[in-house]
Design a protein around this motif. Structure first.
Motif, PDB file in Angstrom:
ATOM      1  N   ILE A  16       0.843  -1.193   0.000  1.00 29.64           N
ATOM      2  CA  ILE A  16       0.000   0.000   0.000  1.00 29.64           C
ATOM      3  C   ILE A  16       0.877   1.242   0.000  1.00 29.64           C
ATOM      4  N   SER A  17       1.990   1.161   0.733  1.00 26.44           N
ATOM      5  CA  SER A  17       3.033   2.190   0.668  1.00 26.44           C
ATOM      6  C   SER A  17       4.361   1.507   0.979  1.00 26.44           C
ATOM      7  N   GLY A  18       5.437   2.007   0.402  1.00 29.18           N
ATOM      8  CA  GLY A  18       6.746   1.413   0.629  1.00 29.18           C
ATOM      9  C   GLY A  18       7.027   0.246  -0.301  1.00 29.18           C
ATOM     10  N   LYS A  19       8.032  -0.548   0.073  1.00 28.33           N
ATOM     11  CA  LYS A  19       8.457  -1.700  -0.726  1.00 28.33           C
ATOM     12  C   LYS A  19       8.508  -2.935   0.160  1.00 28.33           C
ATOM     13  N   CYS A  20       8.227  -4.095  -0.445  1.00 31.81           N
ATOM     14  CA  CYS A  20       8.303  -5.352   0.290  1.00 31.81           C
ATOM     15  C   CYS A  20       8.591  -6.492  -0.672  1.00 31.81           C
ATOM     16  N   LYS A  21       9.043  -7.602  -0.110  1.00 36.33           N
ATOM     17  CA  LYS A  21       9.283  -8.789  -0.929  1.00 36.33           C
ATOM     18  C   LYS A  21       9.191 -10.035  -0.055  1.00 36.33           C
ATOM     19  N   SER A  41       1.222  -0.967  -5.604  1.00 32.40           N
ATOM     20  CA  SER A  41       1.024  -2.068  -6.545  1.00 32.40           C
ATOM     21  C   SER A  41      -0.041  -2.984  -5.965  1.00 32.40           C
ATOM     22  N   GLN A  42      -1.145  -3.129  -6.663  1.00 29.03           N
ATOM     23  CA  GLN A  42      -2.268  -3.912  -6.158  1.00 29.03           C
ATOM     24  C   GLN A  42      -2.489  -5.136  -7.029  1.00 29.03           C
ATOM     25  N   ASN A  43      -2.670  -6.271  -6.384  1.00 23.74           N
ATOM     26  CA  ASN A  43      -2.966  -7.519  -7.070  1.00 23.74           C
ATOM     27  C   ASN A  43      -4.102  -8.181  -6.301  1.00 23.74           C
ATOM     28  N   ASN A  44      -5.239  -8.394  -6.934  1.00 25.68           N
ATOM     29  CA  ASN A  44      -6.388  -8.976  -6.256  1.00 25.68           C
ATOM     30  C   ASN A  44      -6.471 -10.481  -6.406  1.00 25.68           C
ATOM     31  N   LYS A  69       3.365  -0.315   4.479  1.00 27.95           N
ATOM     32  CA  LYS A  69       2.051  -0.869   4.795  1.00 27.95           C
ATOM     33  C   LYS A  69       1.722  -1.889   3.720  1.00 27.95           C
ATOM     34  N   ILE A  70       1.306  -3.091   4.162  1.00 24.89           N
ATOM     35  CA  ILE A  70       1.067  -4.175   3.211  1.00 24.89           C
ATOM     36  C   ILE A  70      -0.253  -4.882   3.477  1.00 24.89           C
ATOM     37  N   GLN A  71      -0.690  -5.611   2.460  1.00 21.13           N
ATOM     38  CA  GLN A  71      -1.760  -6.596   2.568  1.00 21.13           C
ATOM     39  C   GLN A  71      -1.109  -7.906   2.147  1.00 21.13           C
TER      40      GLN A  71
END
Length: 86
Positions: A16-21, A41-44, A69-71
Motif C-alpha cells: 500500500i506504501s513502501g516496498k516489500c518482498k 502495486s495492487q494484485n487482487n 504498509k502491506i496486505q
C-alpha cells in the motif's frame, strides 16, 4: 524438510506504501527472491509459485522497508508451519 522436495506457495502481497518482498532462505542459507512489490502495486488475485526446498530448515521471510504498509496472505499445502514473527 527431511528430503529435497517441491511445494506450492499461493500468495497475495500488496504494498500500500513502501516496498516489500517475499524471500526463500534455503537450508544452505542461500536467499532467493520469490516476489517483490512496491508503492501502490495492487494484485487482487492469488499468485502461485513452486518452491524447491532442500533437505533441512527452509524459511520464508517477508521483508519490508520501515513504515511499509502491506496486505499479505499465503498458504502452503504441504509441510509444517512452525513460527510467524513480526
Amino acid at each position: 524438510v527431511t528430503e529435497d522436495t517441491e511445494v506450492e506457495l499461493k500468495y497475495i502481497l500488496n504494498a500500500i506504501s513502501g516496498k516489500c518482498k517475499i524471500v526463500l532462505i534455503s537450508s544452505d542459507n542461500t536467499v532467493n527472491t520469490i516476489f517483490e512489490n512496491a508503492n501502490n502495486s495492487q494484485n487482487n488475485d492469488y499468485l502461485t509459485t513452486t518452491l524447491q526446498l532442500k533437505q533441512g530448515l527452509n524459511r520464508i521471510k517477508l521483508v519490508a522497508d520501515k513504515g511499509t504498509k502491506i496486505q499479505f496472505d499465503f498458504s502452503i499445502e504441504d509441510g509444517t508451519f512452525n513460527e510467524l514473527g513480526f
